[in-house]
Design a protein around this motif. Structure first.
Motif, PDB file in Angstrom:
ATOM      1  N   LEU A 155      -0.994  10.974 -22.088  1.00 58.17           N
ATOM      2  CA  LEU A 155      -2.059  10.996 -21.078  1.00 58.17           C
ATOM      3  C   LEU A 155      -2.838   9.692 -21.004  1.00 58.17           C
ATOM      4  O   LEU A 155      -3.215   9.262 -19.913  1.00 58.17           O
ATOM      5  N   GLU A 156      -3.074   9.052 -22.132  1.00 58.70           N
ATOM      6  CA  GLU A 156      -3.824   7.798 -22.119  1.00 58.70           C
ATOM      7  C   GLU A 156      -3.072   6.732 -21.320  1.00 58.70           C
ATOM      8  O   GLU A 156      -3.660   6.045 -20.488  1.00 58.70           O
ATOM      9  N   ASP A 157      -1.774   6.615 -21.581  1.00 61.74           N
ATOM     10  CA  ASP A 157      -0.974   5.634 -20.849  1.00 61.74           C
ATOM     11  C   ASP A 157      -0.929   5.955 -19.361  1.00 61.74           C
ATOM     12  O   ASP A 157      -1.041   5.067 -18.514  1.00 61.74           O
ATOM     13  N   GLU A 158      -0.751   7.230 -19.045  1.00 63.45           N
ATOM     14  CA  GLU A 158      -0.669   7.629 -17.637  1.00 63.45           C
ATOM     15  C   GLU A 158      -1.981   7.368 -16.909  1.00 63.45           C
ATOM     16  O   GLU A 158      -1.989   6.908 -15.771  1.00 63.45           O
ATOM     17  N   MET A 159      -3.093   7.635 -17.560  1.00 62.10           N
ATOM     18  CA  MET A 159      -4.390   7.408 -16.915  1.00 62.10           C
ATOM     19  C   MET A 159      -4.671   5.912 -16.744  1.00 62.10           C
ATOM     20  O   MET A 159      -5.290   5.506 -15.747  1.00 62.10           O
ATOM     21  N   LEU A 160      -4.204   5.100 -17.688  1.00 61.35           N
ATOM     22  CA  LEU A 160      -4.330   3.653 -17.512  1.00 61.35           C
ATOM     23  C   LEU A 160      -3.510   3.187 -16.312  1.00 61.35           C
ATOM     24  O   LEU A 160      -3.959   2.358 -15.519  1.00 61.35           O
ATOM     25  N   LYS A 161      -2.301   3.732 -16.163  1.00 65.82           N
ATOM     26  CA  LYS A 161      -1.463   3.387 -15.011  1.00 65.82           C
ATOM     27  C   LYS A 161      -2.113   3.833 -13.706  1.00 65.82           C
ATOM     28  O   LYS A 161      -2.086   3.109 -12.710  1.00 65.82           O
ATOM     29  N   VAL A 162      -2.717   5.032 -13.715  1.00 67.44           N
ATOM     30  CA  VAL A 162      -3.388   5.537 -12.516  1.00 67.44           C
ATOM     31  C   VAL A 162      -4.548   4.625 -12.135  1.00 67.44           C
ATOM     32  O   VAL A 162      -4.717   4.272 -10.960  1.00 67.44           O
ATOM     33  N   ALA A 163      -5.347   4.225 -13.114  1.00 66.29           N
ATOM     34  CA  ALA A 163      -6.494   3.351 -12.838  1.00 66.29           C
ATOM     35  C   ALA A 163      -6.034   1.993 -12.309  1.00 66.29           C
ATOM     36  O   ALA A 163      -6.612   1.467 -11.350  1.00 66.29           O
ATOM     37  N   GLN A 164      -4.991   1.423 -12.904  1.00 63.81           N
ATOM     38  CA  GLN A 164      -4.479   0.133 -12.437  1.00 63.81           C
ATOM     39  C   GLN A 164      -3.891   0.261 -11.036  1.00 63.81           C
ATOM     40  O   GLN A 164      -4.089  -0.603 -10.191  1.00 63.81           O
ATOM     41  N   LEU A 195       2.642   9.331 -10.539  1.00 59.82           N
ATOM     42  CA  LEU A 195       1.784   9.326 -11.720  1.00 59.82           C
ATOM     43  C   LEU A 195       0.976  10.619 -11.818  1.00 59.82           C
ATOM     44  O   LEU A 195       0.773  11.156 -12.916  1.00 59.82           O
ATOM     45  N   ALA A 196       0.533  11.145 -10.675  1.00 59.70           N
ATOM     46  CA  ALA A 196      -0.203  12.411 -10.671  1.00 59.70           C
ATOM     47  C   ALA A 196       0.697  13.555 -11.151  1.00 59.70           C
ATOM     48  O   ALA A 196       0.237  14.452 -11.868  1.00 59.70           O
ATOM     49  N   MET A 239       0.832  -1.205   0.000  1.00 65.26           N
ATOM     50  CA  MET A 239       0.000   0.000   0.000  1.00 65.26           C
ATOM     51  C   MET A 239       0.867   1.256   0.000  1.00 65.26           C
ATOM     52  O   MET A 239       0.549   2.235  -0.676  1.00 65.26           O
ATOM     53  N   HIS A 240       2.000   1.237   0.729  1.00 63.79           N
ATOM     54  CA  HIS A 240       2.912   2.378   0.719  1.00 63.79           C
ATOM     55  C   HIS A 240       3.507   2.581  -0.680  1.00 63.79           C
ATOM     56  O   HIS A 240       3.640   3.712  -1.153  1.00 63.79           O
ATOM     57  N   TYR A 241       3.843   1.479  -1.341  1.00 63.98           N
ATOM     58  CA  TYR A 241       4.357   1.562  -2.707  1.00 63.98           C
ATOM     59  C   TYR A 241       3.307   2.183  -3.629  1.00 63.98           C
ATOM     60  O   TYR A 241       3.612   3.065  -4.431  1.00 63.98           O
ATOM     61  N   GLN A 242       2.049   1.714  -3.521  1.00 63.28           N
ATOM     62  CA  GLN A 242       0.978   2.227  -4.380  1.00 63.28           C
ATOM     63  C   GLN A 242       0.749   3.715  -4.114  1.00 63.28           C
ATOM     64  O   GLN A 242       0.492   4.477  -5.040  1.00 63.28           O
ATOM     65  N   GLN A 243       0.839   4.150  -2.846  1.00 61.62           N
ATOM     66  CA  GLN A 243       0.668   5.572  -2.534  1.00 61.62           C
ATOM     67  C   GLN A 243       1.777   6.406  -3.181  1.00 61.62           C
ATOM     68  O   GLN A 243       1.519   7.457  -3.769  1.00 61.62           O
ATOM     69  N   SER A 244       3.005   5.931  -3.073  1.00 58.06           N
ATOM     70  CA  SER A 244       4.129   6.651  -3.671  1.00 58.06           C
ATOM     71  C   SER A 244       4.000   6.700  -5.190  1.00 58.06           C
ATOM     72  O   SER A 244       4.267   7.727  -5.820  1.00 58.06           O
ATOM     73  N   GLN A 261      -4.766   2.428  -8.744  1.00 60.91           N
ATOM     74  CA  GLN A 261      -5.876   2.574  -7.803  1.00 60.91           C
ATOM     75  C   GLN A 261      -6.514   1.225  -7.503  1.00 60.91           C
ATOM     76  O   GLN A 261      -6.815   0.910  -6.353  1.00 60.91           O
ATOM     77  N   SER A 262      -6.700   0.425  -8.523  1.00 64.13           N
ATOM     78  CA  SER A 262      -7.278  -0.905  -8.345  1.00 64.13           C
ATOM     79  C   SER A 262      -6.383  -1.783  -7.469  1.00 64.13           C
ATOM     80  O   SER A 262      -6.874  -2.485  -6.574  1.00 64.13           O
ATOM     81  N   ASP A 263      -5.074  -1.735  -7.711  1.00 63.83           N
ATOM     82  CA  ASP A 263      -4.130  -2.512  -6.903  1.00 63.83           C
ATOM     83  C   ASP A 263      -4.153  -2.070  -5.448  1.00 63.83           C
ATOM     84  O   ASP A 263      -4.099  -2.889  -4.530  1.00 63.83           O
TER      85      ASP A 263
END
Length: 133
Positions: free
Chosen positions: A97-106, A30-31, A20-25, A108-110
């Motif tokens: 932006l498309e790639d970055e938003m896909l990474k953000v969505a993944q 990504l933002a 979870m710490h990794y995902q937060q970082s 968030q899901s993780d």
């Protein structure tokens, strides 16, 4: 003797907290990539994923058939030779932006999965010690 929580679930719970710490970082990075999508010369960055090498954790995976994929041979049986994306705007910005938003969505899901597993683990531990339900 160090207290790592409960000896049975301590390792799993610590792994979930670390994840979870990794995902937060990663979410923060990504933002920043998305926020700098119009900044001249900006190159997107990403965090390197944690090692998922089962041999490092002392776990050996047995291949019972020659047709099974091997985790030790390079990329685990997956072809990683897909064409890399090189999109750079005339001002030198390389954020897609498309790639970055896909990474953000993944990402968030993780994170939601890890948080859910962590919450369920805490609930199970409370039940085990008699403070739940």
């Amino acid at each position: 003797m160090a207290n790592d929580g409960f000896s049975v679930g301590g390792g799993l719970m610590q792994a979930l907290k670390t994840r979870m710490h990794y995902q937060q970082s990663r979410q923060k990075i990504l933002a920043e990539n998305v926020a700098n999508a119009d900044s001249p010369g900006f190159r997107p960055v990403d965090l390197k994923p944690a090692s998922a090498d089962p041999t490092r954790a002392g776990v050996a995976v047995a291949r019972t058939s020659a047709g099974h994929m091997s985790l030790t041979s390079g990329n685990g049986g997956f072809d990683g030779t897909g064409a890399p994306r090189f999109e750079t705007t005339p001002n030198g910005n390389a954020v897609n932006l498309e790639d970055e938003m896909l990474k953000v969505a993944q990402n968030q899901s993780d994170y939601q999965l890890a948080a859910s597993l962590y919450s369920k683990g805490l609930g199970l531990m409370k039940i085990a010690i008699g403070k739940g339900r």
